[in-house]
Design a protein around this motif. Sequence first.
Motif, short mmCIF file in Angstrom:
data_model
loop_
_atom_site.label_atom_id
_atom_site.label_comp_id
_atom_site.label_asym_id
_atom_site.label_seq_id
_atom_site.Cartn_x
_atom_site.Cartn_y
_atom_site.Cartn_z
N ILE A 247 0.84 -1.20 0.00
CA ILE A 247 0.00 0.00 0.00
C ILE A 247 0.88 1.26 0.00
O ILE A 247 0.64 2.20 -0.77
CB ILE A 247 -0.96 0.00 1.21
N ILE A 248 1.90 1.28 0.84
CA ILE A 248 2.78 2.45 0.92
C ILE A 248 3.57 2.63 -0.38
O ILE A 248 3.76 3.75 -0.86
CB ILE A 248 3.72 2.34 2.13
N GLY A 249 4.02 1.53 -0.97
CA GLY A 249 4.73 1.62 -2.24
C GLY A 249 3.87 2.21 -3.33
O GLY A 249 4.31 3.08 -4.10
N LEU A 250 2.63 1.75 -3.41
CA LEU A 250 1.69 2.30 -4.40
C LEU A 250 1.36 3.76 -4.08
O LEU A 250 1.28 4.60 -4.99
CB LEU A 250 0.41 1.47 -4.42
N LEU A 251 1.17 4.06 -2.79
CA LEU A 251 0.84 5.44 -2.39
C LEU A 251 1.96 6.40 -2.79
O LEU A 251 1.69 7.50 -3.30
CB LEU A 251 0.62 5.49 -0.87
N GLU A 252 3.20 6.01 -2.58
CA GLU A 252 4.34 6.85 -2.96
C GLU A 252 4.30 7.20 -4.44
O GLU A 252 4.49 8.35 -4.84
CB GLU A 252 5.65 6.13 -2.64
N ASN A 253 4.09 6.18 -5.26
CA ASN A 253 4.14 6.40 -6.70
C ASN A 253 2.92 7.13 -7.23
O ASN A 253 3.02 7.91 -8.17
CB ASN A 253 4.34 5.05 -7.40
N VAL A 254 1.75 6.90 -6.62
CA VAL A 254 0.57 7.68 -6.99
C VAL A 254 0.78 9.15 -6.61
O VAL A 254 0.43 10.07 -7.37
CB VAL A 254 -0.70 7.11 -6.33
N ALA A 255 1.37 9.37 -5.42
CA ALA A 255 1.67 10.74 -5.00
C ALA A 255 2.66 11.40 -5.96
O ALA A 255 2.53 12.59 -6.29
CB ALA A 255 2.26 10.73 -3.58
N HIS A 256 3.62 10.62 -6.43
CA HIS A 256 4.59 11.14 -7.41
C HIS A 256 3.87 11.55 -8.71
O HIS A 256 4.18 12.60 -9.29
CB HIS A 256 5.64 10.09 -7.70
N PHE A 257 2.91 10.73 -9.14
CA PHE A 257 2.17 11.03 -10.36
C PHE A 257 1.33 12.30 -10.19
O PHE A 257 1.36 13.19 -11.04
CB PHE A 257 1.25 9.85 -10.72
N VAL A 258 0.61 12.40 -9.08
CA VAL A 258 -0.24 13.56 -8.83
C VAL A 258 0.62 14.83 -8.74
O VAL A 258 0.26 15.88 -9.27
CB VAL A 258 -1.06 13.36 -7.54
N ASP A 259 1.77 14.70 -8.07
CA ASP A 259 2.65 15.85 -7.90
C ASP A 259 3.23 16.31 -9.24
O ASP A 259 3.25 17.51 -9.55
CB ASP A 259 3.77 15.49 -6.92
N SER A 260 3.69 15.35 -10.05
CA SER A 260 4.33 15.72 -11.32
C SER A 260 3.33 16.22 -12.35
O SER A 260 3.66 17.08 -13.17
CB SER A 260 5.08 14.51 -11.89
N GLU A 261 2.08 15.74 -12.27
CA GLU A 261 1.09 16.12 -13.27
C GLU A 261 0.28 17.35 -12.87
O GLU A 261 -0.13 18.13 -13.74
CB GLU A 261 0.13 14.94 -13.51
N TYR A 262 0.02 17.52 -11.57
CA TYR A 262 -0.93 18.55 -11.15
C TYR A 262 -0.38 19.52 -10.11
O TYR A 262 -0.48 20.73 -10.27
CB TYR A 262 -2.20 17.89 -10.59
#
Length: 297
Positions: A247-262
């Motif tokens: 869960i934490i691994g996925l959360l990190e990468n989703v956060a990275h996507f949201v941060d880089s895109e938005y």
Amino acid sequence: MNTQLLIQLLINGLVVGTLYGVVAMSFVLIYKATQVVNFAQGELLLVGAWVCWALLTKYHVPFWLGMPITLVFMFVLGIAIQIVILRPMIGEPIISVIMVTIGLSTVLQALMKWIFGINLQPFPQIFQTKLVNIFGLQVQTVYILSLVVSGLMMAGMAWFFRVSKYGLAMRATAFNQQVAQSLGISVKSVFAMAWAISATVSAVAGIVVAVVNGVSSGLAAYGIKVFPATILGGLDSVGGAVLGGIIIGLLENVAHFVDSEYLHWGNLFEIAPFYALILILMIKPYGLFGTKDIERI
């Protein structure tokens, strides 16, 4: 929305999450046996990575031989740490033992810097093919190795606790040390075995991370990064540790996507797990599968 980037990050999150789960299992293993949180867990990753790196680069040992030698070394190191440093602390307040693990982390960190220096060292190339094409996505070969090794270790840990003699002894010791001793279980041996296995498992994760990112003192930070995963799953649940890591691994990468895109904050990838940790402690302090301690006066 960049769908391909999102899928790539989700795959990376799954791979990194399994590694987090492996390290979180090491936390849980020591906690289940000794009721102590080991804050030197990240340094055990670092030691394992440096030892394997030294065998491969300085002594030119092939990887298929260097990794088993490293794991044997870490197994012995785990036993030595428990016997020499932690066994004299048996019977002392838990906070004192935790402070000893913090001191141990500082000593190991300084020792690795003294021996190997502070500069990042690239790990020798292990696979001839660095990238594998899976459904149009480029995935590093070592990530596939990581998934396989992590899966095997998780299955092995489940078998260990359910079937093996030492696994059953650890479960009994975690439940009640005095009762375990009355049944003929050597609590000291259980503690030593817990540290030995924890150090070995951590070394595997450290080597895999080092193959991807190289070896440096920053590798020890994985110990702190994995802590939210351990709390999320439950500090005394092996299965929870695995799920929490993913869960934490996925959360990190989703956060990275949201941060880089938005959002474009630049550091959401690093701090998202700790926001999750605060929420977990507020809402479900025992984690998803942790045992609730109920005290009545």
